[in-house]
Design an enzyme around this catalytic site. Structure first.
Site, short mmCIF file in Angstrom:
data_model
loop_
_atom_site.label_atom_id
_atom_site.label_comp_id
_atom_site.label_asym_id
_atom_site.label_seq_id
_atom_site.Cartn_x
_atom_site.Cartn_y
_atom_site.Cartn_z
N ILE A 155 128.27 14.97 12.74
CA ILE A 155 127.46 14.59 11.58
C ILE A 155 126.05 15.16 11.68
CG2 ILE A 155 126.46 12.66 10.31
CD1 ILE A 155 128.95 11.02 11.22
N SER A 234 123.52 6.05 10.78
CA SER A 234 124.37 5.99 11.98
C SER A 234 124.73 4.56 12.35
CB SER A 234 123.69 6.70 13.15
OG SER A 234 124.57 6.75 14.25
N ARG A 235 123.87 3.89 13.10
CA ARG A 235 124.11 2.51 13.52
C ARG A 235 122.81 1.73 13.38
NH1 ARG A 235 128.50 3.36 12.62
NH2 ARG A 235 130.39 3.17 13.88
N ASP A 259 121.19 3.11 5.57
CA ASP A 259 122.57 2.84 5.16
C ASP A 259 123.20 1.84 6.12
OD1 ASP A 259 124.91 3.43 3.44
OD2 ASP A 259 125.77 4.17 5.32
N GLU A 264 123.92 -6.31 9.95
CA GLU A 264 124.70 -6.12 8.73
C GLU A 264 126.04 -6.85 8.72
OE1 GLU A 264 127.34 -2.16 8.98
OE2 GLU A 264 125.21 -1.73 9.16
N HIS A 296 126.03 0.51 3.97
CA HIS A 296 126.96 1.22 4.85
C HIS A 296 128.06 1.93 4.05
CE1 HIS A 296 128.43 1.13 9.30
NE2 HIS A 296 128.74 2.27 8.72
N ALA A 298 127.81 5.43 3.48
CA ALA A 298 127.70 6.88 3.70
C ALA A 298 129.06 7.53 3.91
CB ALA A 298 126.79 7.16 4.89
#
Length: 337
Positions: A155, A234-235, A259, A264, A296, A298
């Site tokens: 990515i 990513s995270r 994102d 979350e 989230h 993406a």
């Protein structure tokens, strides 16, 4: 084989029903995510299928083992929500989808960056209200800016290529493992502190590990340029949310695109619009005019979800039919030093 599918959404069910159509796999879909409270639903199954917000900690895995579960089939790439040591001890195989559409995530990061920079979300809302005034919507040319990429797996490498060859930016990178592909693009690897100091935009594409946890936080933010743009697809745990809030309030962070969010699991993939959200941090984030949050999504493209379903079903079929899973799809505990 019977597969218990947790965290069911309509888009997942459609894709997985198509993927399993010519197999002997029997999937039962459960709407709740897997937790210590819902693990009883896994009784009578051979395997469970999990996503990013499911919880497979040691206690859950102990229960899964008692129920005779032999496999955890992750329908995503990350595995920080699974206690791999506990799974290995219990003899439960863990498989994942290592790459479903790296282009989807990289393109979403670019979209967030462009939207924030050119205030597209604000412009859309203004025009819908009949306001065609452009004051307050000024952005900056991405051309020629220095873009720092933290994490250059598939990515990160795609994002770097888009920014370098598409926007003609100066791209620099940081990763413990340096990619030959990235180096061949003419992208320079630099120490982390150097990247932080030089970058106009920093995009996060690293996995969440003990070493990368809060890589953007109280220690690193002061080393960044004032007004820097941060994008995280990513995270969530890569960013210290409290430190980020302080940096936004002080003006040190210019633009923030999220994102993912470190808390979350209790929020994303659910509709809270009719309730009072109890998470004060994300509620505060949403009040900033220079912050853009997506839930989230993406990864969420037709191509990605098709690949997720076919790979996950293939992993389960291989495990129970052949007794093994493609090595690149297996997830094992880190070796003890």
């Amino acid at each position: 084989m019977k597969l218990a599918f947790f965290g069911t959404k309509p888009y997942f069910k459609t894709a997985f029903e198509a993927a399993r159509a010519k197999t002997s796999l029997d999937i039962v879909y459960f709407e709740p995510t897997l937790t210590e409270q819902t693990v009883e639903l896994a009784k009578g199954f051979d395997a469970v299928c999990l996503f990013v917000n499911d919880v497979a900690n040691a206690k859950v895995i102990e229960s899964l083992s008692k129920f005779g579960i032999k496999m955890i089939a992750l329908r995503n790439a990350g595995f920080n929500n699974v206690d791999l040591d506990a799974a290995a001890k219990a003899g439960i195989t863990v498989a994942r989808v290592p790459a479903y559409s790296p282009y989807a995530v990289a393109e979403h990061a670019v979209a967030m960056l462009s939207c924030l920079n050119r205030h597209l979300h604000k412009a859309y809302a203004k025009v819908r209200d009949g306001n065609f005034e452009i004051t307050g919507l000024m952005g900056f040319d991405l051309h020629g800016k220095t873009i720092g990429v933290i994490g250059t797996g598939q990515i990160g490498a795609i994002f770097a290529r888009i920014m370098k060859h598409g926007f003609l930016c100066n791209v620099i990178a940081y990763d413990v493992y340096q990619s030959k592909e990235v180096q061949e693009m003419g992208i320079e690897y630099v120490p982390l502190d150097d990247l932080l100091a030089r970058s106009d935009v920093i995009s996060l594409h690293a996995p969440l590990t003990p070493q990368t946890h809060h890589i953007v936080g109280t220690d690193s933010i002061p080393k960044m340029k004032k007004g820097v743009t941060i994008i995280n697809t990513s995270r969530g745990g890569l960013i210290d949310s409290k430190a980020m809030l302080a940096a936004l309030k002080s003006g040190h962070i210019g633009l923030l695109g999220l994102d993912v969010y470190e808390e979350e699991a209790d929020l994303f993939y659910a509709d809270w619009s009719g309730q009072v959200i109890q998470d004060d941090i994300i509620t505060r984030f949403s009040t900033f005019p220079n912050v853009l949050i997506t839930a989230h999504q993406a990864w969420f493209t037709n191509e990605a979800i098709t690949t997720i379903a076919s790979t996950t079903v293939g992993n389960v079929e291989d495990f129970f039919g052949k007794g093994s899973v493609n090595e690149k799809n297996l997830v094992k505990p880190a070796e003890k030093k």
